[in-house]
Design an enzyme around this catalytic site. Structure first.
Site, PDB file in Angstrom:
ATOM      1  N   TYR A  72     -31.897 -17.420 -60.668  1.00  0.00           N
ATOM      2  CA  TYR A  72     -31.795 -17.399 -59.215  1.00  0.00           C
ATOM      3  C   TYR A  72     -30.660 -16.456 -58.808  1.00  0.00           C
ATOM      4  O   TYR A  72     -29.613 -16.395 -59.476  1.00  0.00           O
ATOM      5  CB  TYR A  72     -31.554 -18.821 -58.709  1.00  0.00           C
ATOM      6  CG  TYR A  72     -31.129 -18.885 -57.256  1.00  0.00           C
ATOM      7  CD1 TYR A  72     -31.939 -18.361 -56.255  1.00  0.00           C
ATOM      8  CD2 TYR A  72     -29.928 -19.481 -56.895  1.00  0.00           C
ATOM      9  CE1 TYR A  72     -31.554 -18.418 -54.926  1.00  0.00           C
ATOM     10  CE2 TYR A  72     -29.540 -19.553 -55.568  1.00  0.00           C
ATOM     11  CZ  TYR A  72     -30.351 -19.011 -54.591  1.00  0.00           C
ATOM     12  OH  TYR A  72     -29.963 -19.062 -53.280  1.00  0.00           O
TER      13      TYR A  72
ATOM     14  N   ARG B 217     -14.226 -38.270 -47.761  1.00  0.00           N
ATOM     15  CA  ARG B 217     -14.234 -37.196 -48.748  1.00  0.00           C
ATOM     16  C   ARG B 217     -14.265 -37.772 -50.155  1.00  0.00           C
ATOM     17  O   ARG B 217     -14.894 -37.208 -51.059  1.00  0.00           O
ATOM     18  CB  ARG B 217     -13.001 -36.304 -48.566  1.00  0.00           C
ATOM     19  CG  ARG B 217     -12.839 -35.265 -49.681  1.00  0.00           C
ATOM     20  CD  ARG B 217     -11.828 -34.192 -49.326  1.00  0.00           C
ATOM     21  NE  ARG B 217     -10.510 -34.732 -49.064  1.00  0.00           N
ATOM     22  CZ  ARG B 217      -9.624 -35.088 -50.006  1.00  0.00           C
ATOM     23  NH1 ARG B 217      -9.942 -34.983 -51.292  1.00  0.00           N
ATOM     24  NH2 ARG B 217      -8.432 -35.540 -49.679  1.00  0.00           N
TER      25      ARG B 217
ATOM     26  N   LYS C 290     -34.370 -28.398 -51.643  1.00  0.00           N
ATOM     27  CA  LYS C 290     -35.772 -28.105 -51.957  1.00  0.00           C
ATOM     28  C   LYS C 290     -36.592 -29.404 -52.015  1.00  0.00           C
ATOM     29  O   LYS C 290     -36.704 -30.103 -51.028  1.00  0.00           O
ATOM     30  CB  LYS C 290     -35.839 -27.335 -53.276  1.00  0.00           C
ATOM     31  CG  LYS C 290     -34.827 -26.185 -53.423  1.00  0.00           C
ATOM     32  CD  LYS C 290     -34.946 -25.113 -52.381  1.00  0.00           C
ATOM     33  CE  LYS C 290     -34.137 -23.860 -52.738  1.00  0.00           C
ATOM     34  NZ  LYS C 290     -32.691 -24.044 -52.784  1.00  0.00           N
TER      35      LYS C 290
ATOM     36  N   ASP D 203     -30.674 -26.197 -64.592  1.00  0.00           N
ATOM     37  CA  ASP D 203     -31.046 -26.157 -63.178  1.00  0.00           C
ATOM     38  C   ASP D 203     -32.495 -26.630 -63.087  1.00  0.00           C
ATOM     39  O   ASP D 203     -33.413 -25.936 -63.507  1.00  0.00           O
ATOM     40  CB  ASP D 203     -30.903 -24.730 -62.647  1.00  0.00           C
ATOM     41  CG  ASP D 203     -31.307 -24.601 -61.177  1.00  0.00           C
ATOM     42  OD1 ASP D 203     -31.842 -25.570 -60.616  1.00  0.00           O
ATOM     43  OD2 ASP D 203     -31.090 -23.514 -60.606  1.00  0.00           O
TER      44      ASP D 203
END
Length: 926
Positions: free
Chosen positions: A128, A76, A228, A203
Site C-alpha cells: 500500500y 486518552r 475499510k 496487514d
C-alpha cells in the site's frame, strides 16, 4: 479489555471465543462455540455489564472521569466504549489483546515504534502506498534498514533473515493492488527458525478477520485499517491492532497512551456498529466479486483475483483464508483505455479506499499509489493501466451491467455479431488467440498459401549509445532533458541455424551463451502482436512470468538474464504465419556496460532490429537495378554511407523504436523512451515527460553541431532505481528546495537548446556557453544528492590546470560516467596527458564525438565488383540468384555459402571492432 492507563500491568488473556453459551448445558449435548457471524453480531464483554442493560454499547463521550483509583481517569488512556470495541475486535480475531487507534496508518506507526535504529525490516515489493511512504521515512530518518523482496516466493526472504538483526517482517496477503498471495504460515515458521526474536506483522486489511486471521498462522501482530471492511460504511477513520503476546501488547499500549492516537469514543461506537454486519456484508461482496472477476476473465482481460482457478497463489490462499475477498484488479493493455473505462462507470464510484457497502473503482498508479515514485512502481511491476475494483453490496446485476456498459463506451468491448446481448473484447484475448493460432497453422500447411522464403543472410546491425547532456533526474519530474548519441556503439549479428534452435551470445556480459529448443519455449503464454499492429502500453506479465520461470537459465546473472528475457519476449511476440526462425544472435559493444551511456538501449535497438528483420516484419526498400551492365562510366547504384542523409526510411526506424521501447520496459520497468529514441534516430533531442507544466514529448534539435567529449567511466556500479527513488523522497521531504532546483535545471535545458540550435552563434561562443551550463547543471545534481566521490574526483582532475575543462555526471549518477566537454582548441598533448592521468587513477576514459548517426544496418545489396570487400548480407534475390547489375563476392558466389562472420565478429578485440565492422561494406543509417 484492560485499559492502557497502566502499561506495566499484566494484561489478562481473553480467549477468542469467550462469549458464554446459554445455560444450562446438557452433558450429553455440549454447546459448540459460536460461529463468526454470531460473534460479530453479539457485542458482549462479561467483565463490563452496562448498569442499565442497554442493547447497544453507550457512547461515553467524556474526556475525564471523576474519582481517584478508578478504572478510568482520562479518555486518552482508556474509555469504556473503546474497551468494549477492543474486546470485541480481539474476540473475532482469535486474539488475546486488541487496540483501536485513529487510522490504519496510525496502527502501523504504533507497531513500527517497536523498532530502533539499525534494525532491519523485510517487507514485500507490492505494498500500500502509505505503508511504502512510512517505511521510506523510517529508512531515511530513523536509521531503520528496509529490504523490499518478492514475498510471494517464501524462500526469497531467507537471504535477508539475520539473527540479531532482522527485527520485523511486514507482510500483506493478498497484496494491494496486484492481489499477490503470501504464504504467511511458511514465512512465519522459516523466520522464527532463523531469527526467533523477529516480529511477524501482517496487514490484514484486504481480508478482515472474517476471511483471514493471521494470528492463527504464526503472525505476532496483525493490524487492519478499520476504515475499510470492519466499519464498512466509510463514515469514520480507524485502525485496529491485535496480538497474543503480552510483551508486545504492553509496549504498544504504552505507545498509544503516550502518543495519544487512540480512537475517540464516538468513532468507537460507529466501528462497533459496523462490525456487527461484517459477515453478512462480506458474504454478499465476495459473491459479487467472483461474478465480476469471471466476467472480466471471460472477456480476456488479465484479472488479479485469488478466486479464479488460474490465480498463481490460489492454493496457498485457500489454505490460510476462508474466502477470496471483494477486491480485484485487471489490466487493459492501454493506460488511456483504462482511464476511459473508469470515467465511463456510473454506479462504481471513482475513489481510493475499499471495503465500503458502495462499490468503488480506481487506477492505483494515479490515485492510491501515486505517492510511490513512478520508477519504483515500475520496478515493482505495478502496471500503469491497472484498474482496481472494490465490490460493494449493490445488486450484482446492476454492478455487472454498469461495468459492461463502461467497457463498451470506452471502446474496450463491442457487441457480439451473433448475439446482441453478449459483449466481446475489441483487443485480442485468449479465445481469439487460440483461433488465430489455429488459422495460422492451417494457413501455413495450406499449399495455396505462400510460405516465407528461408532467411539465409547474416544480418548485421548497430546502434549508438547516448549521453544526457542536461536534465538528469529532473527529467523524471517533468523537466526537459537534452540527450545526444555518441559514436560508441552496440553491434548485433544474426547467423542462420535452421536446426530448430535459437541461441544468443552476449560477449560483454561475462561472455554469456545459451540456446533454446524453439518448440520448447512457453508458446502457450504468448499473445502475438499482429503484423501491422502495435504492442500494448504494458508488457504481458503472463508471458514475462512464463519466460522467467520456464525458459531462462536459473543460474544466470541478472544482466544476461534480463537481456535474454527481453530477447525472447520480442522473439515470441513477433511470431506470425507459423514461422519460427532458427538462428544465433551475437551482441557486442564498444560502450562501457552500466556506465550510464545507454548501453541497454543500444542493445534493445539492435535486438529489436534483428528480430524484425528475421521475422520479415520490416524490409528495406529495393534498389532498382540499372537498365544495363555497369561500366566505369556508368557504375549503377552505389550506396553512400551516412553523411547527414537518412538511408533507412522513417517508418522502419519508428517500428524499431516501438519495439526497442518494449525491450527497455522489460529491462527497466518504466523508461522515459529517451535512450532508445536516441539510439534509433541519432543526433540530439529534447525530451519532456508530463508533470512540470510543459507539453510532453520528444523533439529533435535541428542543426546540432558535433561536439567532442571525453567520457570517463568511474567503474563504480550504480543502483539507478534507488537513486531515482531517493530524489523522489527528497522532493517529498523538501519540496521547496527540490522544486527550485528543478526550475533551475529547466532553465539550463532551455538555454542549451537555444545555443545548440542557433546557427548564428559562433563555435567559440557555443562551447563557452555549454561549458558554463555544464558546471551549473552539475552543481544542482550535487544538491540533489546523486553525485559520487568518484565523479567528483574526475571533475576535479579535469578542472585542474592546465586542463581547465567542464565536467558533469551523466545518467543516474552514484558512480557511472562523467562527460567532459573538449573545446576545438584544446591541445592534443594535454588531452593525452589527461587521459593518462585518469587511467592512472583507475578510471576508463573514452574520446568520442556527440550527435552522430542512429540505427545502422549493413546493406543487404551487393557491391559493384570493383569494390574489394563484400557485404555480410547477400542480395535479396529469389533462389539465391543475383539481380542484374549486381555482383556478389569476387568469385561470384553468394555470401550465404561463404564463411560466416560470426567467428571473426566474436573474436575481434574491442579496440578493433569499430574499424572492422565498417570495413564490411556500406552501412545504411537513420
Amino acid at each position: 479489555m484492560t485499559p492502557a492507563i497502566n502499561p506495566t500491568a499484566k494484561l489478562p488473556k481473553i480467549g477468542p471465543y469467550d462469549l458464554p453459551t446459554p445455560e444450562p448445558e446438557s452433558p450429553l449435548r455440549p454447546r459448540k462455540p459460536y460461529r463468526f457471524s454470531t460473534l460479530c453480531a453479539t457485542v458482549e464483554n462479561p467483565s463490563q455489564k452496562d448498569q442499565y442493560g442497554s442493547s447497544s454499547v453507550p457512547i461515553y463521550q467524556t474526556s475525564t472521569f471523576k474519582g481517584v483509583g478508578g478504572e478510568y481517569d482520562y479518555s486518552r488512556s482508556g474509555n469504556p466504549t473503546r474497551t468494549h470495541l477492543e474486546h470485541h475486535i480481539a474476540k473475532i480475531s482469535s486474539a488475546a489483546h486488541g487496540f483501536a487507534v485513529s487510522s490504519g496508518m496510525a496502527a502501523l506507526d504504533v507497531i513500527t515504534r517497536l523498532l530502533k535504529p539499525g534494525d532491519e525490516v523485510i517487507c514485500g515489493d507490492d505494498l500500500y502506498g502509505g505503508t511504502n511512504r512510512l517505511l521510506t521515512y523510517l529508512k531515511t530518518q530513523s536509521g531503520v534498514i528496509v529490504h523490499h523482496v518478492d514475498t510471494t516466493d517464501a524462500d526469497s526472504i531467507q537471504p535477508f533473515v539475520k539473527a540479531g538483526k532482522t527485527a520485523m517482517v511486514l507482510l500483506e496477503s493478498p497484496t494491494n493492488p496486484l492481489l499477490k498471495i503470501i504464504d504467511i504460515a511458511k514465512i512465519a515458521a522459516d523466520v522464527k527458525t532463523r531469527a526467533p526474536e523477529a516480529i511477524i506483522v501482517v496487514d490484514n486489511t484486504m481480508m478482515s478477520p472474517y476471511v483471514q486471521r493471521p494470528l492463527e498462522h504464526g503472525a505476532d501482530i496483525v493490524y487492519d485499517s478499520a476504515t475499510k471492511y470492519l466499519s464498512g460504511h466509510h463514515d469514520l477513520m480507524a485502525g485496529v491492532i491485535t496480538c497474543n503476546r503480552d510483551d508486545l501488547a504492553k509496549q504498544m499500549a504504552f505507545v498509544i497512551n503516550a502518543v495519544g492516537n487512540a480512537l475517540t469514543p464516538f468513532d468507537c461506537f460507529l466501528l462497533l456498529r459496523g462490525t456487527k454486519t461484517l459477515a453478512i456484508r462480506m458474504d454478499r461482496q465476495q459473491a459479487t466479486a467472483m461474478q465480476v472477476a469471471n466476467m472480466l476473465d471471460r472477456l480476456g482481460f488479465k484479472v488479479h483475483y485469488p478466486g479464479l482457478p488460474n490465480h498463481p497463489g490460489r492454493d496457498i490462499h485457500e489454505r490460510i483464508a476462508d474466502g477470496y475477498g471483494a477486491v480485484l484488479s485487471f489490466t487493459t493493455g492501454d493506460k488511456a483505455l483504462s482511464e476511459r473505462i473508469v470515467g465511463a462507470t456510473r454506479l462504481w464510484g471513482i475513489s481510493v479506499s475499499f471495503g465500503c457497502v458502495n462499490s468503488l473503482i480506481s487506477m492505483p498508479c494515479v490515485m492510491s499509489h501515486a505517492s510511490i515514485d513512478p520508477a519504483v512502481r515500475a520496478a515493482r511491476g505495478l502496471p500503469e493501466d491497472l484498474i482496481r475494483l472494490c465490490v460493494g453490496i449493490e445488486d450484482p446485476e446492476d454492478l455487472l451491467d454498469d461495468l459492461e456498459r463502461a467497457l463498451l463506451e470506452a471502446g474496450a468491448t463491442t457487441i457480439a455479431a451473433t448475439d446482441e446481448h453478449q459483449y466481446v473484447r475489441v483487443h485480442t484475448h485468449r479465445e481469439e488467440v487460440s483461433i488465430s493460432r489455429a488459422v495460422e497453422k492451417l494457413a501455413f500447411n495450406d499449399a495455396t498459401v505462400p510460405v516465407r522464403p528461408r532467411e539465409d543472410r547474416e544480418w548485421f546491425v548497430s546502434a549508438p549509445g547516448k549521453v544526457i547532456l542536461f536534465g538528469e533526474h529532473a527529467v523524471v519530474h517533468g523537466v526537459t532533458a537534452v540527450a545526444a548519441s555518441v559514436d560508441l556503439r552496440c553491434y548485433g549479428l544474426t547467423t542462420p541455424r535452421h536446426d530448430g534452435k535459437l541461441s544468443v551470445r552476449f560477449c560483454d556480459l561475462n561472455d554469456f551463451y545459451h540456446e533454446w529448443d524453439i518448440d520448447g519455449l512457453p508458446w502457450d503464454a504468448v499473445t502475438p502482436v499482429e503484423v501491422g499492429g502495435e504492442h500494448p502500453d504494458s508488457v504481458d506479465q503472463k508471458l514475462v512470468d512464463a519466460i522467467s520461470n520456464r525458459a531462462l537459465p536459473s543460474g544466470a546473472q541478472s544482466k544476461p538474464r534480463a537481456a535474454s528475457l527481453a530477447f525472447l519476449y520480442m522473439y515470441m511476440s513477433l511470431i506470425h504465419g507459423g514461422e519460427k526462425p532458427s538462428f544465433h544472435f551475437t551482441a557486442r559493444s564498444t560502450l562501457p556496460i552500466g556506465a550510464g551511456l545507454g548501453s541497454s538501449a543500444s542493445f534493445s535497438v539492435c535486438a529489436a532490429t534483428a528480430l524484425l528483420l528475421l521475422h520479415q516484419r520490416i524490409k528495406l526498400p529495393p534498389i532498382p537495378a540499372p537498365t544495363r551492365e555497369p561500366t566505369d562510366n556508368e557504375p549503377g547504384h552505389i550506396h553512400v554511407t551516412h553523411q547527414g542523409r537518412r538511408a533507412i526510411p522513417p517508418d522502419i526506424a519508428e517500428e524499431v523504436n516501438r519495439w526497442a521501447f518494449v525491450a527497455e520496459k522489460l529491462l527497466h520497468g518504466n523508461p522515459s523512451g529517451v535512450d532508445n529514441s536516441v539510439a534509433v534516430f541519432g543526433g540530439a533531442l529534447a525530451y519532456t515527460r508530463a508533470g512540470f507544466g510543459r507539453k510532453p514529448g520528444m523533439a529533435p534539435i535541428h542543426g546540432f553541431k558535433s561536439l567532442r567529449f571525453l567520457l570517463t567511466d568511474s567503474k563504480v556500479p550504480r543502483d539507478t532505481k534507488a537513486l531515482v527513488a531517493g530524489v523522489g523522497v527528497k522532493k517529498a521531504q523538501e519540496p521547496e528546495l527540490v522544486n527550485g532546483i528543478l526550475h533551475a535545471i529547466q532553465s539550463i535545458s532551455d538555454e542549451a537548446r537555444r545555443c545548440l540550435a542557433d546557427p548564428e552563434l559562433s563555435r567559440e561562443d557555443l562551447l563557452s556557453a555549454l561549458s558554463a551550463l555544464i558546471i551549473e547543471n552539475h552543481a544542482h545534481l550535487i544538491t540533489l544528492g546523486v553525485s559520487h566521490p568518484s565523479l567528483e574526483a574526475i571533475k576535479a582532475k579535469t578542472a585542474a590546470k592546465p586542463y581547465m575543462l567542464s565536467t558533469k555526471l551523466t545518467g543516474a549518477g552514484g558512480g557511472g560516467c562523467a562527460v567532459t566537454l573538449v573545446p576545438d582548441s584544446f591541445q592534443e598533448d594535454n588531452l593525452r596527458d589527461l587521459v593518462e592521468a585518469l587511467l592512472q587513477d583507475d578510471f576508463q576514459p573514452y574520446m568520442t564525438s556527440v550527435g552522430g548517426s542512429g540505427l545502422g544496418i549493413l546493406s543487404p545489396y551487393a557491391l559493384p565488383p570493383r569494390r574489394p570487400l563484400a557485404p555480410a548480407t547477400p542480395p535479396e534475390t529469389p533462389n539465391q540468384q543475383q539481380e542484374p547489375g549486381f555482383a556478389g563476392l569476387e568469385d561470384n558466389t553468394s555470401a550465404a555459402s561463404s564463411e560466416p562472420l560470426r567467428s571473426q565478429f566474436e573474436e575481434k578485440s574491442t579496440s578493433e571492432l569499430s574499424d572492422w565492422v565498417e570495413s564490411h561494406g556500406p552501412w545504411l543509417y537513420v
